[in-house]
Structures are given as structure tokens and as C-alpha cells.
Motif scaffolding. Structure first.
Motif, mmCIF file in Angstrom:
data_model
loop_
_atom_site.group_PDB
_atom_site.id
_atom_site.type_symbol
_atom_site.label_atom_id
_atom_site.label_comp_id
_atom_site.label_asym_id
_atom_site.label_seq_id
_atom_site.Cartn_x
_atom_site.Cartn_y
_atom_site.Cartn_z
ATOM 1 N N ASP A 26 0.799 -1.247 0.033
ATOM 2 C CA ASP A 26 -0.325 0.402 -0.084
ATOM 3 C C ASP A 26 1.040 1.323 -0.004
ATOM 4 O OD1 ASP A 26 0.731 -0.106 2.606
ATOM 5 O OD2 ASP A 26 -1.090 -0.289 3.768
ATOM 6 N N LYS A 29 1.282 3.477 -6.004
ATOM 7 C CA LYS A 29 0.355 4.120 -6.505
ATOM 8 C C LYS A 29 0.396 3.903 -7.492
ATOM 9 C CE LYS A 29 -2.266 6.160 -3.031
ATOM 10 N NZ LYS A 29 -3.481 5.135 -3.221
ATOM 11 N N LEU A 37 -3.977 12.118 -9.911
ATOM 12 C CA LEU A 37 -3.216 11.832 -8.559
ATOM 13 C C LEU A 37 -2.130 12.821 -8.121
ATOM 14 C CD1 LEU A 37 -1.416 9.447 -6.027
ATOM 15 C CD2 LEU A 37 -0.242 8.438 -8.420
ATOM 16 N N ALA A 46 -1.847 12.846 -0.460
ATOM 17 C CA ALA A 46 -0.994 11.834 -1.586
ATOM 18 C C ALA A 46 0.088 11.477 -1.223
ATOM 19 C CB ALA A 46 -1.733 11.363 -2.795
ATOM 20 N N PRO A 48 2.245 8.208 -1.896
ATOM 21 C CA PRO A 48 3.156 7.585 -1.521
ATOM 22 C C PRO A 48 4.357 7.246 -1.708
ATOM 23 C CG PRO A 48 2.596 8.515 -4.271
ATOM 24 C CD PRO A 48 2.243 9.307 -2.901
ATOM 25 N N HIS A 118 -9.868 7.101 -9.169
ATOM 26 C CA HIS A 118 -9.268 8.236 -7.855
ATOM 27 C C HIS A 118 -11.261 8.429 -7.158
ATOM 28 C CE1 HIS A 118 -7.586 11.809 -7.070
ATOM 29 N NE2 HIS A 118 -8.207 12.361 -7.059
ATOM 30 N N ASP A 163 -5.802 -2.870 -2.435
ATOM 31 C CA ASP A 163 -4.335 -2.417 -2.700
ATOM 32 C C ASP A 163 -3.592 -2.868 -4.132
ATOM 33 O OD1 ASP A 163 -4.816 -0.370 -0.568
ATOM 34 O OD2 ASP A 163 -4.240 -1.648 0.849
#
Length: 275
Positions: A26, A29, A37, A46, A48, A118, A163
Motif C-alpha cells: 500500500d 500508487k 494523483l 497522497a 506514496p 480516483h 491495494d
């Protein structure tokens, strides 16, 4: 703002992309067009640690006629939807709504799969897909599974994807003809909808969905029930805000959004010739 540091991996196939996501969990992305994103990463909403770039996975960019439905690869761009002769003929509402997304730069890079995954309730395409119905194909380490559109959007920026899964295909029913309309109220043409309404007849049944009237795209169930019960479009539209939980922000209060939902639903139904 500047995003937090991240590692970059480019996938050459959907199988490789799924394997990379499974490897990093997880913390990773998928990156397709990046128009959803990357802004969130810049705001640190976010964070990642790994981006798996699927933008060059060529076998996920298509729009095909599959007899009883239309299959759309997750990497099909908004521009390809907008200009698809197949969609214009067999599912014109989807082509039209794609033409209302952002501006030409966004439409040439943004993808339908990215928009749906999204799960932004203010986005145009999720509501159009929800109004049409159909299903979505998710691919993970254990293979593919089919998710009904009605079950896909689960919360604010949340979907039914696990995920370790990626969205690979969208399957839409055919809805040719003129019995459809999309109404979008915003300040500027390229802005997110303050409220939007998609109305379409699919195999004789009127289906209506709402943009930015809750934490997910919503079907206007009360409107659909009223129409099925013989109400006029004007009468049915008065039920548009029933069962919604409209947000409040700098653009509009919940009460104003409820008003817009009623007005835009009436306009959409009347423009679609649904009475």
C-alpha cells in the motif's frame, strides 16, 4: 508545493504492474495520466513512496464493440472517448461527458481508468458511468474479477479496488439515440462541477446520477422511482436532493447544491426528452 520523495517504476504490461504493486504494497500508487494523483501529491494529501507508471501499457488503451456492450481499456484518454466514432454512435453520453472534462491538455493525458479509480465525487466521468451502469474489471495477483459499477464507489476518494489491484477495463451498455443529457454547473468551463447531473435511458429505463452531491457519485434513486411511478420530469426533479449529503465549500452550501440538483435534473430530463 513539492511532493515527498518517491521511487519510480515503469511497468511494461498489466501483469508487471500488478506484480510491482504486490511487491511494494500500500506504499505504492499507479500513475497513468497523473492529473488526479500528482496534484494530491503536491499538496501532500497522497504520499506514496513508489509510483508505478502504467502510462505506456499499450494493451490497456482501446474502445471496442463487444456485441452487447462496449469495452474500454482503462488507459483510454478522455480525448479518445470524446472523438470515438463508436461511442458517439452507441454511447453518446459518455463521449459528450468526456468532452467536458477539464481542458484539452487534461483530456489528452487524463484516462478514464484513472478518473474512475480516483473516485472523486466532483468528477464528470464517474457519474456518467454510474448512470449507464455496466461493470468494471479489476486485475490482481489472483487474476481478474468483475465489479458492478453500482458497487465500485465506496467513499470519498475510495473504491472497491484492493491495494494490490488495478482497473483494466470498463464495460458499458450500449445507449444509442438522443435520450440522454448531461448538465454541469461550474464557474469556468475547465472547473470541477459544483453540481452535475447525467440522465440517460438504457433499454427503456431512465437512469440519473449526480455529481458532487455526496461522498461518492450517486444515483438519484428518488428521481428514478418517481419517473417509474408516472411522475412528470418536473415532479421527479423535485426529488433530486433526496437521500444526498451535499458538501459545503467555498463554491456552495449544501442548500444551494440541493437547489442546483433539482434545477439541473429538470433541465437534463427535459433536454433528453424524458417526461
Amino acid at each position: 508545493m513539492i511532493p515527498a520523495a518517491f521511487d519510480y517504476k515503469r511497468a511494461g504490461s498489466s501483469e508487471e504492474a500488478v506484480a510491482l504493486i504486490a511487491e511494494y504494497g500500500d506504499e505504492a500508487k499507479f500513475l497513468a495520466g497523473g492529473h488526479s494523483l500528482l496534484p494530491m501529491m503536491k499538496l501532500r494529501l497522497a504520499v506514496p513512496t513508489v509510483l508505478v507508471d502504467i502510462g505506456r501499457v499499450g494493451d490497456l488503451s482501446y474502445i471496442d464493440d463487444r456485441d452487447d456492450h462496449i469495452a474500454i481499456g482503462a488507459l483510454a484518454t478522455h480525448r479518445s472517448l470524446e472523438t470515438s466514432e463508436l461511442l458517439i454512435a452507441e454511447c453518446p453520453i459518455l463521449a459528450h461527458v468526456a468532452s467536458k472534462v477539464g481542458d484539452p491538455q487534461v483530456r489528452h493525458r487524463g484516462t478514464i481508468g484513472g478518473s474512475l479509480a480516483h473516485s472523486d465525487p466532483a468528477s464528470d466521468l464517474p457519474a456518467a458511468v454510474l448512470a449507464l451502469g455496466g461493470s468494471l474489471i479489476a486485475q490482481g495477483p489472483n487474476g481478474e474479477r468483475e465489479v458492478q459499477v453500482s458497487d465500485f464507489f465506496t467513499g470519498y476518494f475510495e473504491s472497491a479496488l484492493s491495494d494490490d489491484e488495478m482497473l483494466t477495463e470498463i464495460r458499458m451498455p450500449k445507449a444509442p439515440g438522443d435520450s440522454w443529457n448531461y448538465q454541469k454547473f461550474n464557474r469556468r468551463a475547465q472547473d470541477w462541477a459544483i453540481v452535475g447531473v447525467a440522465a440517460v435511458q438504457v433499454q427503456g429505463t431512465t437512469q440519473v446520477s449526480l455529481v458532487n452531491m455526496g461522498s461518492t457519485p450517486l444515483r438519484a434513486a428518488a428521481v428514478e422511482a418517481a419517473l417509474a411511478g408516472g411522475a412528470s420530469s418536473v415532479e421527479a426533479a423535485e426529488q433530486a436532493a433526496e437521500g444526498t449529503d451535499a458538501p459545503t465549500d467555498l463554491n456552495a452550501s449544501p442548500e444551494y447544491r440541493a437547489h442546483l440538483a433539482r434545477v439541473l435534473t429538470r433541465r437534463a430530463l427535459e433536454a433528453a426528452g424524458i417526461s
